[in-house]
Scaffold this active site. Sequence first.
Site, short mmCIF file in Angstrom:
data_model
loop_
_atom_site.label_atom_id
_atom_site.label_comp_id
_atom_site.label_asym_id
_atom_site.label_seq_id
_atom_site.Cartn_x
_atom_site.Cartn_y
_atom_site.Cartn_z
N GLY A 13 -2.80 -0.70 -5.24
CA GLY A 13 -1.35 -0.61 -5.46
C GLY A 13 -0.65 -1.76 -4.77
O GLY A 13 -1.13 -2.27 -3.78
N ARG A 74 -6.15 -2.23 -10.88
CA ARG A 74 -7.22 -1.27 -10.57
C ARG A 74 -8.38 -1.67 -11.49
O ARG A 74 -8.18 -1.84 -12.69
CB ARG A 74 -6.78 0.16 -10.89
CG ARG A 74 -5.42 0.52 -10.33
CD ARG A 74 -5.49 1.36 -9.10
NE ARG A 74 -4.14 1.73 -8.66
CZ ARG A 74 -3.81 1.96 -7.41
NH1 ARG A 74 -4.70 1.86 -6.46
NH2 ARG A 74 -2.59 2.30 -7.09
N ASP A 105 -7.84 1.19 1.02
CA ASP A 105 -9.19 1.70 1.23
C ASP A 105 -10.20 1.25 0.14
O ASP A 105 -11.29 0.75 0.45
CB ASP A 105 -9.03 3.23 1.23
CG ASP A 105 -10.31 3.95 1.49
OD1 ASP A 105 -10.93 3.65 2.51
OD2 ASP A 105 -10.68 4.79 0.66
N THR A 127 -1.15 -1.16 1.97
CA THR A 127 -1.03 0.04 1.13
C THR A 127 0.09 0.90 1.66
O THR A 127 0.12 1.19 2.87
CB THR A 127 -2.34 0.85 1.07
OG1 THR A 127 -2.03 2.15 0.53
CG2 THR A 127 -3.03 1.02 2.40
N ASP A 129 0.44 3.88 1.33
CA ASP A 129 -0.08 5.19 1.74
C ASP A 129 -0.41 5.26 3.24
O ASP A 129 -0.50 6.35 3.81
CB ASP A 129 -1.36 5.53 0.96
CG ASP A 129 -1.11 5.57 -0.54
OD1 ASP A 129 0.06 5.77 -0.94
OD2 ASP A 129 -2.07 5.40 -1.31
N ASP A 131 -3.20 4.78 4.63
CA ASP A 131 -4.37 5.65 4.78
C ASP A 131 -5.62 4.93 5.27
O ASP A 131 -6.72 5.49 5.21
CB ASP A 131 -4.66 6.38 3.45
CG ASP A 131 -4.92 5.42 2.30
OD1 ASP A 131 -4.81 4.20 2.49
OD2 ASP A 131 -5.24 5.91 1.19
N ARG A 173 -1.17 9.51 -1.62
CA ARG A 173 -2.54 9.91 -2.02
C ARG A 173 -2.99 11.08 -1.17
O ARG A 173 -2.42 12.12 -1.24
CB ARG A 173 -3.48 8.72 -1.89
CG ARG A 173 -3.60 7.96 -3.18
CD ARG A 173 -4.99 7.39 -3.31
NE ARG A 173 -5.06 6.53 -4.47
CZ ARG A 173 -5.98 5.62 -4.67
NH1 ARG A 173 -6.91 5.43 -3.78
NH2 ARG A 173 -5.99 4.90 -5.76
P1 ATP Z 1 -3.83 1.83 -2.69
O1 ATP Z 1 -4.00 2.59 -1.39
O2 ATP Z 1 -2.56 1.11 -2.75
O3 ATP Z 1 -4.13 2.68 -3.89
P2 ATP Z 1 -6.53 0.79 -2.78
O4 ATP Z 1 -7.10 -0.53 -2.42
O5 ATP Z 1 -7.06 1.98 -2.01
O6 ATP Z 1 -4.96 0.66 -2.66
P3 ATP Z 1 -7.95 1.58 -5.16
O7 ATP Z 1 -7.47 1.75 -6.55
O8 ATP Z 1 -8.61 2.74 -4.49
O9 ATP Z 1 -6.69 1.07 -4.33
O10 ATP Z 1 -8.99 0.36 -5.10
C1 ATP Z 1 -8.59 -0.90 -5.58
C2 ATP Z 1 -9.75 -1.56 -6.23
O11 ATP Z 1 -10.80 -1.76 -5.29
C3 ATP Z 1 -10.39 -0.77 -7.35
O12 ATP Z 1 -9.66 -0.84 -8.55
C4 ATP Z 1 -11.73 -1.46 -7.44
O13 ATP Z 1 -11.60 -2.70 -8.10
C5 ATP Z 1 -12.05 -1.73 -5.96
N1 ATP Z 1 -12.87 -0.64 -5.41
C6 ATP Z 1 -12.49 0.62 -5.14
N2 ATP Z 1 -13.52 1.35 -4.66
C7 ATP Z 1 -14.60 0.54 -4.65
C8 ATP Z 1 -15.98 0.70 -4.28
N3 ATP Z 1 -16.46 1.85 -3.83
N4 ATP Z 1 -16.78 -0.39 -4.40
C9 ATP Z 1 -16.32 -1.56 -4.85
N5 ATP Z 1 -15.03 -1.78 -5.22
C10 ATP Z 1 -14.18 -0.75 -5.13
#
Ligand code: ATP
Length: 324
Positions: A13, A74, A105, A127, A129, A131, A173
């Site tokens: 995000g 994403r 995360d 983020t 969140d 988190d 989240r």
């Molecule tokens: P936000 O907290 O704002 O949602 P985030 O980084 O946690 O941010 P996610 O959608 O969970 O958002 O992850 C972002 C991107 O990171 C995913 O779309 C994917 O490309 C990559 N990603 C997530 N989990 C994994 C994983 N286990 N291994 C490799 N890449 C990952």
Amino acid sequence: MKIDKIAVLTSGGDGQGMNTVINILVRIASLRETKIFGVLNGYRGLYNDEFVELKNSMVENISSLGGTILKTARFEEFKNDAVVEKSAQNLKNREIDALIVIGGDGSYKGGKALRDKGINVILIPGTIDNDLRYTHKCLGFDTAVNNASKYIENVKQTMSSLNRGVVFEVMGRYCGDIALYSAVSTACDILAIPEKPITEEELIEKVNYCVKNKNKAPTIVIAEKMFDVREIAMKLTEKTGVDFKYSIVGYIQRGGAPSVEDKSLAMQYAVRAMELVNDGIFNRAVGMKNNKVFDEDIDVALNAEYDFNYDLLNLFYLLNYKKD
Ligand code: ATP
């Protein structure tokens, strides 16, 4: 190790302060005569080899802009080893010495997967969140709480004038930080967060308590995924006799200029990231604890214990409920 080329991407995000980080990284890189590339569209862009060289003139006016000029995405495919392998190869083909990832995360897990393919990675927590457990502060959180609080405050005034109860849903989240901080700052009456979940029955009890003891229709803040706000507002109206409305605070939380707090955080994170790169120290996540910037090994950061602000939660309860 002489650092000639680095790259930066934003992932997951969007969060306020991401552009501030990009601005600082480019300015420092330019002073050091290091080439810096922006990877567009997060890990999807990395996989598709979407790189653009960043220059000072391109980032001059972005520091106070919400969102991310690099765009974000994403990209679930990044969980696939072959996709990570190709993405790492794109970085190697371009002879990029280090990649800075700004995200939450999930993005951190992507960063770890790249590290495992031999890429030098630095992670910056971005983020709303909040988190990521190893750090007290993620970029975007402060602005999101301020936005949510302003929204809640405005709607609350109308609801209170009409003697209506209201249930607000905020983002986060599986983390209750936005809900907790905005509920405290707007003097809400009832809170439902993952760190202290409540049942429907308890919610009804708390509404009745509020009507009886505070003589008012309550304002409730819930973190997303705790309840279906529409349904719970209807149920509360039916079971308590208070007329309840609901309001999903939504994307307004992500929008707008970063707060001073987020900008200052972004600057400190960016500076630390560039120090690490300059010193040839990689595979670290930067963070903030007790107003001190620090950096941590990626694995340690991802496995950190949850440091939830229970003091603030206790304060919320102290302000709203009599002690038994
Ligand atoms: P936000 O907290 O704002 O949602 P985030 O980084 O946690 O941010 P996610 O959608 O969970 O958002 O992850 C972002 C991107 O990171 C995913 O779309 C994917 O490309 C990559 N990603 C997530 N989990 C994994 C994983 N286990 N291994 C490799 N890449 C990952």
